[in-house]
Design a protein around this motif. Structure first.
Motif, mmCIF file in Angstrom:
data_model
loop_
_atom_site.group_PDB
_atom_site.id
_atom_site.type_symbol
_atom_site.label_atom_id
_atom_site.label_comp_id
_atom_site.label_asym_id
_atom_site.label_seq_id
_atom_site.Cartn_x
_atom_site.Cartn_y
_atom_site.Cartn_z
ATOM 1 N N TYR A 139 46.213 48.439 52.566
ATOM 2 C CA TYR A 139 47.587 48.133 52.175
ATOM 3 C C TYR A 139 48.147 47.004 53.043
ATOM 4 N N LEU A 140 47.872 47.075 54.335
ATOM 5 C CA LEU A 140 48.363 46.038 55.242
ATOM 6 C C LEU A 140 47.807 44.668 54.862
ATOM 7 N N LEU A 141 46.542 44.604 54.474
ATOM 8 C CA LEU A 141 45.939 43.316 54.130
ATOM 9 C C LEU A 141 46.571 42.728 52.872
ATOM 10 N N LEU A 142 46.845 43.546 51.870
ATOM 11 C CA LEU A 142 47.352 43.039 50.592
ATOM 12 C C LEU A 142 48.862 42.856 50.569
ATOM 13 N N TYR A 143 49.584 43.711 51.284
ATOM 14 C CA TYR A 143 51.060 43.687 51.206
ATOM 15 C C TYR A 143 51.691 43.756 52.592
ATOM 16 N N PRO A 144 51.416 42.798 53.467
ATOM 17 C CA PRO A 144 51.910 42.919 54.849
ATOM 18 C C PRO A 144 53.425 42.965 54.966
ATOM 19 N N LEU A 205 36.873 46.660 53.814
ATOM 20 C CA LEU A 205 36.519 47.013 52.436
ATOM 21 C C LEU A 205 37.489 46.420 51.410
ATOM 22 N N THR A 206 38.683 46.050 51.854
ATOM 23 C CA THR A 206 39.660 45.453 50.945
ATOM 24 C C THR A 206 39.524 43.942 50.875
ATOM 25 N N LEU A 207 38.744 43.368 51.766
ATOM 26 C CA LEU A 207 38.573 41.910 51.776
ATOM 27 C C LEU A 207 38.149 41.347 50.419
ATOM 28 N N PRO A 208 37.202 41.962 49.689
ATOM 29 C CA PRO A 208 36.834 41.391 48.383
ATOM 30 C C PRO A 208 38.019 41.294 47.421
ATOM 31 N N VAL A 209 38.888 42.296 47.407
ATOM 32 C CA VAL A 209 40.069 42.261 46.539
ATOM 33 C C VAL A 209 40.985 41.128 46.973
ATOM 34 N N TRP A 210 41.197 41.006 48.269
ATOM 35 C CA TRP A 210 42.075 39.972 48.818
ATOM 36 C C TRP A 210 41.526 38.577 48.517
ATOM 37 N N GLY A 214 42.722 35.135 46.091
ATOM 38 C CA GLY A 214 42.957 33.824 46.676
ATOM 39 C C GLY A 214 43.021 33.810 48.178
ATOM 40 N N GLY A 215 42.867 34.970 48.829
ATOM 41 C CA GLY A 215 42.876 35.016 50.287
ATOM 42 C C GLY A 215 44.194 34.544 50.864
ATOM 43 N N THR A 217 45.696 31.842 50.368
ATOM 44 C CA THR A 217 46.529 31.239 49.320
ATOM 45 C C THR A 217 47.390 32.298 48.639
ATOM 46 N N TYR A 218 46.837 33.480 48.461
ATOM 47 C CA TYR A 218 47.590 34.594 47.880
ATOM 48 C C TYR A 218 48.763 34.968 48.764
ATOM 49 N N TRP A 219 48.536 35.001 50.085
ATOM 50 C CA TRP A 219 49.629 35.276 51.018
ATOM 51 C C TRP A 219 50.708 34.196 50.935
ATOM 52 N N GLU A 220 50.263 32.927 50.841
ATOM 53 C CA GLU A 220 51.234 31.842 50.769
ATOM 54 C C GLU A 220 52.070 31.937 49.495
ATOM 55 N N LYS A 221 51.413 32.344 48.415
ATOM 56 C CA LYS A 221 52.105 32.431 47.129
ATOM 57 C C LYS A 221 53.119 33.572 47.114
ATOM 58 N N THR A 222 52.742 34.700 47.699
ATOM 59 C CA THR A 222 53.610 35.888 47.653
ATOM 60 C C THR A 222 54.434 36.058 48.924
ATOM 61 N N HIS A 223 54.142 35.235 49.938
ATOM 62 C CA HIS A 223 54.792 35.375 51.255
ATOM 63 C C HIS A 223 54.587 36.770 51.831
ATOM 64 N N GLY A 224 53.467 37.392 51.490
ATOM 65 C CA GLY A 224 53.151 38.711 52.026
ATOM 66 C C GLY A 224 53.789 39.858 51.288
ATOM 67 N N HIS A 225 54.632 39.545 50.298
ATOM 68 C CA HIS A 225 55.293 40.594 49.525
ATOM 69 C C HIS A 225 54.416 41.008 48.344
ATOM 70 N N PRO A 226 54.649 42.185 47.762
ATOM 71 C CA PRO A 226 53.941 42.554 46.528
ATOM 72 C C PRO A 226 54.215 41.525 45.437
ATOM 73 N N PRO A 227 53.259 41.267 44.545
ATOM 74 C CA PRO A 227 53.421 40.228 43.518
ATOM 75 C C PRO A 227 54.213 40.710 42.304
ATOM 76 N N HIS A 228 55.215 41.547 42.532
ATOM 77 C CA HIS A 228 56.052 42.066 41.456
ATOM 78 C C HIS A 228 57.379 42.506 42.073
#
Length: 248
Positions: A139-144, A205-210, A214-215, A217-228
């Motif tokens: 959870y921390l990796l995907l939604y810090p 184990l969550t690294l593949p999902v992250w 986009g790794g 880039t995904y953080w930059e796009k969402t600023h660490g927030h959930p994408p919804h």
């Protein structure tokens, strides 16, 4: 200080998370309420993870069975609350079978690190917290920066404050490391290294999902927030009235 919910809604029914909670509760009800202290001790020695026993080449099945046992009502309820808060979002991202495999793998990694950290211990380890620590790491990796509502209790005053997940989970992880380094292996109590091992395993184990998202880039796009859009709760203030002191 206790996390009670997050602001990160799930768009799918978390069937695996619900099933894991149900299985843990049913197993607990099957052995705990009518057990004597002596009977409970024998049960945990048989089905809990005893590092010295495993290192002697016995009881490998307890890597799995210990994940579904709990030592008290509070142990059970606390773990199930954490699983409910963080599990639904990872299950949505990983899919039902993927999340189940992830949960079990994190739990096995947690048990493995605890065994290596204290191989001579004869104290049985029980609890789902190692696997749930893995869920927290993922959870921390995907939604810090997802908001987590934390209940602060100070004597009779209650206050709920929304705090970014990276602070809540980062502080929790630091406590596990501190506890592991400062608790003698033969004292029992909290399996700090199992928590730390599960947490790190969950990150890995969550690294593949992250990475698929986009790794960095995904953080930059969402600023660490959930994408919804996040769940909105009304401000939660204490129901206990504040009595102000009168000035003469």
């Amino acid at each position: 200080m206790f996390p009670i919910r997050d602001h990160n809604p799930s768009g799918r029914t978390p069937y695996v998370t619900i099933a894991l909670i149900a299985v843990n509760i049913l197993i607990f009800l099957g052995y705990f309420p009518n057990s004597t202290d002596y009977g409970l001790d024998r049960f945990f020695v048989q089905w809990g993870l005893v590092p010295a026993r495993v290192m002697a080449g016995q009881g490998y099945e307890t890597f799995l069975t210990s994940m579904f046992l709990h030592g008290s009502w509070m142990h059970l309820l606390g773990n199930m609350l954490f699983l409910w808060i963080y599990g639904d979002n990872l299950e949505e991202d990983m899919g039902h079978p993927g999340f189940l495999a992830f949960y079990l793998a994190a739990g096995l990694a947690a048990a493995g690190l605890q065994t290596l950290a204290d191989p001579g211990s004869r104290i049985p380890m029980v609890g789902a917290s190692g696997a749930i620590a893995g869920v927290m790491g993922g959870y921390l990796l995907l939604y810090p920066r997802a908001k987590v509502d934390v209940l602060f209790i100070i004597v009779i005053f209650f206050r709920i404050i929304a705090i970014p997940a990276w602070i809540v989970l980062g502080v929790w992880f630091a406590i596990q490391i501190f506890g592991g380094l400062n608790t003698p292996g033969d004292m029992g109590g909290v399996a700090y290294w199992a928590h730390a091992g599960g947490f790190v395993a969950g990150l890995v184990l969550t690294l593949p999902v992250w990475l698929r998202r986009g790794g960095a880039t995904y953080w930059e796009k969402t600023h660490g927030h959930p994408p919804h859009p996040e769940t909105q709760f009304r401000a939660a203030r204490s129901n206990v009235p504040l009595i102000r002191r009168r000035r003469n």
